[in-house]
Design a protein around this motif. Structure first.
Motif, mmCIF file in Angstrom:
data_model
loop_
_atom_site.group_PDB
_atom_site.id
_atom_site.type_symbol
_atom_site.label_atom_id
_atom_site.label_comp_id
_atom_site.label_asym_id
_atom_site.label_seq_id
_atom_site.Cartn_x
_atom_site.Cartn_y
_atom_site.Cartn_z
ATOM 1 N N MET A 1 0.973 -1.318 -0.025
ATOM 2 C CA MET A 1 0.003 -0.068 -0.313
ATOM 3 C C MET A 1 1.038 1.181 -0.134
ATOM 4 S SD MET A 1 -3.038 1.194 2.635
ATOM 5 C CE MET A 1 -4.058 -0.017 2.259
ATOM 6 N N GLU B 1 -2.246 6.200 -0.037
ATOM 7 C CA GLU B 1 -3.691 5.231 0.259
ATOM 8 C C GLU B 1 -3.708 5.027 1.714
ATOM 9 O OE1 GLU B 1 -3.537 2.413 -3.400
ATOM 10 O OE2 GLU B 1 -1.809 1.991 -2.166
ATOM 11 N N ASP C 1 -5.208 8.140 3.601
ATOM 12 C CA ASP C 1 -6.606 7.981 3.317
ATOM 13 C C ASP C 1 -7.519 6.857 3.934
ATOM 14 O OD1 ASP C 1 -6.613 10.182 1.315
ATOM 15 O OD2 ASP C 1 -6.474 8.743 -0.321
#
Length: 253
Positions: A1, A5, A8
Motif C-alpha cells: 500500500m 493510500e 486516506d
C-alpha cells in the motif's frame, strides 16, 4: 500500500470511529508504529486530525469551540451519568464548588431533586438559577467579569472570591487531558486560572468529563494529576489509559 493510500485509509478509520490507536493501525497496515506516527504527524500538519497519547482524533469534529449554549445538549446522556456519580459523593451540610461546566448543570439539577442540604458556590449563572429553586441549598455566586460565551464569571475578581472559601468538594470541567505529561487542560488562561483557584481551595477535587476527553487535550494546562483526587466519567477509557491513571494514583469514578 502506498503512503497516500494509507493516509486516506487512516482518515476513513477516524471518520468511522472518531479516534485511532497507533498500535492498532500498525497491525492493520502491517507497518511499524514509527511509520504510523509519521503518518499521523503528516495528517495533523494538514489539519485533518489532532494527535493524542497513543493515537489521534478528528479534532474538527470535537465541539470544544462551541459556546456553552450550544454544548448543553451535546452528549447529554453521558453528562447525566457523570452527574449522578458526582452526586453520590456529596454529603449533607457540605460546602461545594461547581465550576463552569454543562455537566455541572446536570449535577445542580440532581442536587435540587435530591433535596440535599448544602452550600453551593458557583461561577456559572445557569447553575445558580437552578439552585435558586431549592429550599435546602444555599447558592452563592462568585461575581466577577462576565463572559457571555460561558454564561459565567472568570478572572481576577472571581478568583479573589473563590480564595476566601474552603470547599469540601470541587467539581471542575475540562476540555481534555494530556496523557503524555499528565496534565488537565481547558481553552484559555482566564478559565484555567479560575479552575486552578477552585482546586486549591478544596479538600476533595474532581474532574468531571466524558470518556472521549481522555483522547483530547487543549491549549491551557491548569492542573496536573497530582493536583486532583479523581476523575468522574461516563465510561472507562481503554486499558492503556487506565494503567496510566492507576500509576498516577487517580481514582476513576
Amino acid at each position: 500500500m502506498f503512503t497516500e493510500e494509507r493516509l486516506d485509509a487512516i482518515l476513513q478509520c477516524l471518520r468511522q470511529d472518531g479516534k485511532v490507536r497507533v498500535k492498532n493501525l500498525s497491525e492493520q497496515f502491517q507497518v511499524t508504529e514509527d511509520c504510523i506516527r509519521k503518518d499521523l504527524k503528516v495528517l495533523e500538519n494538514a489539519g485533518k486530525l489532532k494527535r493524542t497519547y497513543g493515537g489521534a482524533i478528528l479534532s474538527q469534529d470535537y465541539p470544544l469551540e462551541r459556546d456553552v449554549i450550544d454544548r448543553r445538549t451535546y452528549n447529554e446522556d453521558k453528562k447525566i451519568i457523570i452527574a449522578k456519580k458526582a452526586a453520590e459523593l456529596i454529603k449533607d451540610h457540605e460546602t461545594i464548588f461547581l465550576d463552569i461546566s454543562t455537566t455541572n448543570i446536570k449535577l445542580a439539577e440532581i442536587l435540587v431533586e435530591a433535596r440535599k442540604r448544602l452550600v453551593v458556590v458557583s461561577n456559572m449563572i445557569d447553575i445558580l438559577q437552578i439552585l435558586a429553586k431549592s429550599s435546602t441549598i444555599t447558592p452563592i455566586g462568585t461575581g466577577g467579569t462576565m463572559y457571555r460565551t460561558v454564561n459565567g464569571f472568570m478572572g481576577a475578581a472571581t478568583i479573589e472570591v473563590i480564595k476566601q472559601y474552603s470547599f469540601d468538594r470541587a467539581f471542575i470541567g475540562s476540555c481534555g487531558v494530556d496523557m503524555v505529561d499528565l496534565s488537565i487542560t481547558t481553552l484559555g488562561v482566564e478559565d484555567g486560572l479560575t479552575k486552578k483557584a477552585a482546586l486549591q481551595s478544596s479538600r476533595h477535587k474532581y474532574i468531571v468529563m466524558e470518556r472521549d476527553k481522555f483522547y483530547f487535550n487543549d491549549s491551557y494546562k491548569f492542573a496536573h494529576f497530582d493536583d486532583i483526587n479523581g476523575i468522574i466519567t461516563d465510561e472507562n477509557p481503554d486499558q492503556s489509559t487506565m494503567n496510566l491513571l492507576d500509576s498516577a494514583g487517580i481514582t476513576l469514578y
